[in-house]
Design a protein around this motif. Sequence first.
Motif, short mmCIF file in Angstrom:
data_model
loop_
_atom_site.label_atom_id
_atom_site.label_comp_id
_atom_site.label_asym_id
_atom_site.label_seq_id
_atom_site.Cartn_x
_atom_site.Cartn_y
_atom_site.Cartn_z
N CYS A 107 0.83 -1.21 0.00
CA CYS A 107 0.00 0.00 0.00
C CYS A 107 0.87 1.26 0.00
O CYS A 107 0.54 2.24 -0.67
N SER A 108 1.97 1.21 0.74
CA SER A 108 2.87 2.35 0.79
C SER A 108 3.48 2.63 -0.58
O SER A 108 3.64 3.79 -0.99
N HIS A 109 3.81 1.56 -1.30
CA HIS A 109 4.34 1.72 -2.66
C HIS A 109 3.32 2.40 -3.57
O HIS A 109 3.67 3.29 -4.35
N LEU A 110 2.06 1.97 -3.47
CA LEU A 110 1.03 2.56 -4.31
C LEU A 110 0.76 4.02 -3.94
O LEU A 110 0.59 4.88 -4.82
N ARG A 111 0.73 4.30 -2.67
CA ARG A 111 0.50 5.67 -2.23
C ARG A 111 1.65 6.59 -2.67
O ARG A 111 1.42 7.71 -3.13
N ALA A 112 2.87 6.11 -2.55
CA ALA A 112 4.02 6.90 -2.98
C ALA A 112 3.97 7.16 -4.48
O ALA A 112 4.32 8.25 -4.95
N LEU A 113 3.52 6.17 -5.23
CA LEU A 113 3.41 6.32 -6.68
C LEU A 113 2.37 7.38 -7.04
O LEU A 113 2.62 8.26 -7.88
N LEU A 114 1.21 7.33 -6.38
CA LEU A 114 0.18 8.34 -6.61
C LEU A 114 0.68 9.73 -6.22
O LEU A 114 0.46 10.71 -6.94
N ASP A 115 1.36 9.81 -5.09
CA ASP A 115 1.92 11.09 -4.64
C ASP A 115 2.89 11.65 -5.68
O ASP A 115 2.91 12.85 -5.95
N GLU A 116 3.72 10.77 -6.21
CA GLU A 116 4.76 11.21 -7.14
C GLU A 116 4.17 11.77 -8.43
O GLU A 116 4.64 12.77 -8.96
N TYR A 117 3.12 11.13 -8.94
CA TYR A 117 2.50 11.62 -10.16
C TYR A 117 1.62 12.84 -9.92
O TYR A 117 1.44 13.68 -10.79
N LEU A 118 1.07 12.94 -8.72
CA LEU A 118 0.12 14.01 -8.43
C LEU A 118 0.79 15.33 -8.11
O LEU A 118 0.32 16.41 -8.50
N SER A 119 1.91 15.28 -7.40
CA SER A 119 2.52 16.50 -6.87
C SER A 119 3.65 17.01 -7.76
O SER A 119 4.70 16.38 -7.86
N PHE A 120 3.43 18.17 -8.39
CA PHE A 120 4.51 18.77 -9.18
C PHE A 120 5.57 19.37 -8.27
O PHE A 120 6.75 19.39 -8.60
N ASN A 121 5.15 19.88 -7.11
CA ASN A 121 6.12 20.48 -6.18
C ASN A 121 7.18 19.47 -5.78
O ASN A 121 8.36 19.76 -5.70
N ARG A 122 6.72 18.23 -5.51
CA ARG A 122 7.67 17.16 -5.16
C ARG A 122 8.59 16.87 -6.35
O ARG A 122 9.79 16.71 -6.20
N SER A 123 7.99 16.82 -7.55
CA SER A 123 8.76 16.49 -8.74
C SER A 123 9.77 17.58 -9.07
O SER A 123 10.91 17.30 -9.45
N SER A 124 9.35 18.84 -8.96
CA SER A 124 10.25 19.93 -9.30
C SER A 124 11.44 19.97 -8.36
O SER A 124 12.55 20.32 -8.75
N ALA A 125 11.18 19.61 -7.09
CA ALA A 125 12.28 19.56 -6.12
C ALA A 125 13.30 18.49 -6.50
O ALA A 125 14.47 18.59 -6.15
N MET A 126 12.84 17.47 -7.23
CA MET A 126 13.73 16.39 -7.65
C MET A 126 14.39 16.67 -8.99
O MET A 126 15.19 15.89 -9.47
N GLY A 127 14.02 17.78 -9.65
CA GLY A 127 14.65 18.12 -10.92
C GLY A 127 13.79 17.85 -12.13
O GLY A 127 14.24 18.00 -13.27
N PHE A 128 12.53 17.45 -11.94
CA PHE A 128 11.61 17.25 -13.05
C PHE A 128 11.11 18.61 -13.53
O PHE A 128 10.70 19.45 -12.74
N SER A 129 11.10 18.82 -14.84
CA SER A 129 10.49 20.03 -15.38
C SER A 129 8.98 19.85 -15.38
O SER A 129 8.46 18.74 -15.27
#
Length: 259
Positions: free
Chosen positions: A162-184
């Motif tokens: 469940c944690s893996h699935l939640r983290a996956l949803l979080d990763e696709y949903l949040s641009f702020n998290r992605s931008s902090a990681m270097g995603f445009s």
Amino acid sequence: GYPGYQRAIMEEDFVVQLESAAEVMMGSPHQVTAEQRQMAEQVFIEFSKGRWSYSVCQHLLEASGVAYVQFQAVSALKRAVVREWPQTSPQDADSLRLFLTNYVLHKPTLVKYVTEQIVQTVAVIVKCCTVDRNFDAVRQAFIHSTDTLLKSQDHKQRLLGCSHLRALLDEYLSFNRSSAMGFSWDRHCICKKSFEEGDMLWLFLLVVQTLQQYSSIEDLSHLSKEDLDVLEAFMSLATMALNWNFSSRYRMKKCLFCM
């Protein structure tokens, strides 16, 4: 002090130096002076600036039993994934995913914040695989691995799934998290849209099918605490999926136009 830190970091004793710094940082104010704490903080500031390879980060995780060092190693590894992805082969990506998954499974005493960082790093790997067909096997391996965890009789493994699935949803949903990681913004949009048109259906159906199994239970009060924890985790996933903010056509056109 740590004046030789930059030289010693590539030597065998660098793990000891990081662990010593972590001990100072976690120490009581009655036992550690402000100067000692500042010096210890500087060690990790310098470490966070490094462009560490996958192998160095993995070595740190395997060599250290100190939670804060483990957390910093995983954080460095997550940064490396985004930074080094263009040079990463599908085989290396899957090897890294498998290493992190097994690391959590084989270390049941890991503290929560380290586990969460590892799970989030796996999500970053899967996200990076989203729009490149050469990495389809890595995504499929993640799906199979997570599916196995969710169908396990072990409650901890199901919660990990469940944690893996939640983290996956979080990763696709949040641009702020992605931008902090270097995603445009463009890269995030394209990955998110691809996920919505593909793997999200698998995820949603898996969650619904699991909840249907619970719906046949007449009295949920008879469930154990562990079963209730799993049910709560699946309910949380269902809530995230049902409230998903899908990509609009306008937004996607804007992303494609900007590429």
